[in-house]
Design a protein around this motif. Sequence first.
Motif, PDB file in Angstrom:
ATOM      1  N   PHE A 105       0.840  -1.198   0.000  1.00  0.00           N
ATOM      2  CA  PHE A 105       0.000   0.000   0.000  1.00  0.00           C
ATOM      3  C   PHE A 105       0.873   1.245   0.000  1.00  0.00           C
ATOM      4  O   PHE A 105       0.696   2.156  -0.817  1.00  0.00           O
TER       5      PHE A 105
ATOM      6  N   THR B 151       2.999   1.678  -3.347  1.00  0.00           N
ATOM      7  CA  THR B 151       2.147   2.066  -4.476  1.00  0.00           C
ATOM      8  C   THR B 151       1.708   3.515  -4.329  1.00  0.00           C
ATOM      9  O   THR B 151       1.689   4.282  -5.304  1.00  0.00           O
TER      10      THR B 151
ATOM     11  N   VAL C 295      -3.410   2.232 -11.251  1.00  0.00           N
ATOM     12  CA  VAL C 295      -3.576   0.852 -10.789  1.00  0.00           C
ATOM     13  C   VAL C 295      -2.623  -0.064 -11.558  1.00  0.00           C
ATOM     14  O   VAL C 295      -2.002  -0.972 -10.977  1.00  0.00           O
TER      15      VAL C 295
ATOM     16  N   THR D 162       4.047  -4.561  -8.086  1.00  0.00           N
ATOM     17  CA  THR D 162       3.799  -5.758  -7.284  1.00  0.00           C
ATOM     18  C   THR D 162       4.271  -7.016  -7.998  1.00  0.00           C
ATOM     19  O   THR D 162       4.847  -7.917  -7.388  1.00  0.00           O
TER      20      THR D 162
ATOM     21  N   ALA E 123      -4.696 -11.546  -3.791  1.00  0.00           N
ATOM     22  CA  ALA E 123      -5.972 -10.826  -3.718  1.00  0.00           C
ATOM     23  C   ALA E 123      -5.889  -9.636  -2.766  1.00  0.00           C
ATOM     24  O   ALA E 123      -6.356  -8.534  -3.081  1.00  0.00           O
ATOM     25  N   VAL E 124      -5.274  -9.844  -1.606  1.00  0.00           N
ATOM     26  CA  VAL E 124      -5.161  -8.770  -0.624  1.00  0.00           C
ATOM     27  C   VAL E 124      -4.292  -7.633  -1.161  1.00  0.00           C
ATOM     28  O   VAL E 124      -4.610  -6.451  -0.978  1.00  0.00           O
ATOM     29  N   ASP E 125      -3.194  -7.988  -1.824  1.00  0.00           N
ATOM     30  CA  ASP E 125      -2.301  -6.953  -2.360  1.00  0.00           C
ATOM     31  C   ASP E 125      -2.977  -6.146  -3.471  1.00  0.00           C
ATOM     32  O   ASP E 125      -2.725  -4.940  -3.599  1.00  0.00           O
ATOM     33  N   PHE E 126      -3.831  -6.785  -4.253  1.00  0.00           N
ATOM     34  CA  PHE E 126      -4.546  -6.027  -5.274  1.00  0.00           C
ATOM     35  C   PHE E 126      -5.491  -5.017  -4.619  1.00  0.00           C
ATOM     36  O   PHE E 126      -5.603  -3.875  -5.075  1.00  0.00           O
ATOM     37  N   CYS E 127      -6.129  -5.430  -3.549  1.00  0.00           N
ATOM     38  CA  CYS E 127      -6.999  -4.491  -2.814  1.00  0.00           C
ATOM     39  C   CYS E 127      -6.184  -3.333  -2.255  1.00  0.00           C
ATOM     40  O   CYS E 127      -6.638  -2.180  -2.248  1.00  0.00           O
ATOM     41  N   LYS E 128      -4.962  -3.633  -1.783  1.00  0.00           N
ATOM     42  CA  LYS E 128      -4.097  -2.581  -1.260  1.00  0.00           C
ATOM     43  C   LYS E 128      -3.677  -1.616  -2.361  1.00  0.00           C
ATOM     44  O   LYS E 128      -3.554  -0.411  -2.122  1.00  0.00           O
TER      45      LYS E 128
ATOM     46  N   VAL F  86      -5.465  -0.795  -5.072  1.00  0.00           N
ATOM     47  CA  VAL F  86      -6.621   0.066  -5.357  1.00  0.00           C
ATOM     48  C   VAL F  86      -6.797   1.103  -4.249  1.00  0.00           C
ATOM     49  O   VAL F  86      -7.020   2.290  -4.516  1.00  0.00           O
ATOM     50  N   ALA F  87      -6.685   0.668  -2.998  1.00  0.00           N
ATOM     51  CA  ALA F  87      -6.823   1.596  -1.871  1.00  0.00           C
ATOM     52  C   ALA F  87      -5.737   2.658  -1.897  1.00  0.00           C
ATOM     53  O   ALA F  87      -5.990   3.840  -1.619  1.00  0.00           O
TER      54      ALA F  87
END
Length: 214
Positions: free
Chosen positions: A47, A50, A154, A161, A193-198, A200-201
């Motif tokens: 997070f 990025t 993104v 990543t 999956a968690v890193d992709f959410c991070k 976007v956030a």
Amino acid sequence: METVRTKTSASARTRSVAFVGLTIAIMAVSAWVTVPLGPVPFTLQMFAITFAIVVLTPKEAIAAITGYLLLGAVGVPVFSGMRGGIGVLAGPTGGFLWGYLLGVATAALFLYAARTRFGQAGGRRIPRMTRAERAALSSTQRVANFFRNFGLEVAAGVIFTTVAYVCGWAHFMVVAQVGPLAAFLTACAPFIAVDFCKIVAAVVCARAVKEVVG
């Protein structure tokens, strides 16, 4: 006139150094938020990094990650679990840390080139739009600009990543002496999956900060 230019240049350098220093601090704090998941811990570093790629210039982003890694290498406890030292860089998760440097450079340069190509602020010699210019855009133009910028940012996060994953996977495979599949399932798969959410956030937060900071 020359004095004004000198003061402006000095102010810009001071601002840049301050941003780099603040980013290094954010990276360190994000690494301290750790949830153990086997040999590779869950942290907020993806997070934070990025976020830095989106907000900073390529030079600033590369300087920040380089400074972060150098501080950790000399023993400052900036890595996950409040650790530091060469041993961490050479350990099972060290490949991710080295991958951060290569990943930031690749992603930041991609984003810079993409912004230049599409005439977006942050590209080569492209100034930010003024409030008046933004107000003059039609609704369609605003939506198109938002999704184009959001998509590019993104994509930059995904590139960063992916590079970090490849480096971390290869390093873990060698250090832990396991096969490619076992290394991937242990060091990468649980985090995708968690890193992709991070990512976007981080982009959402970075865009909000850029609107305020300018």
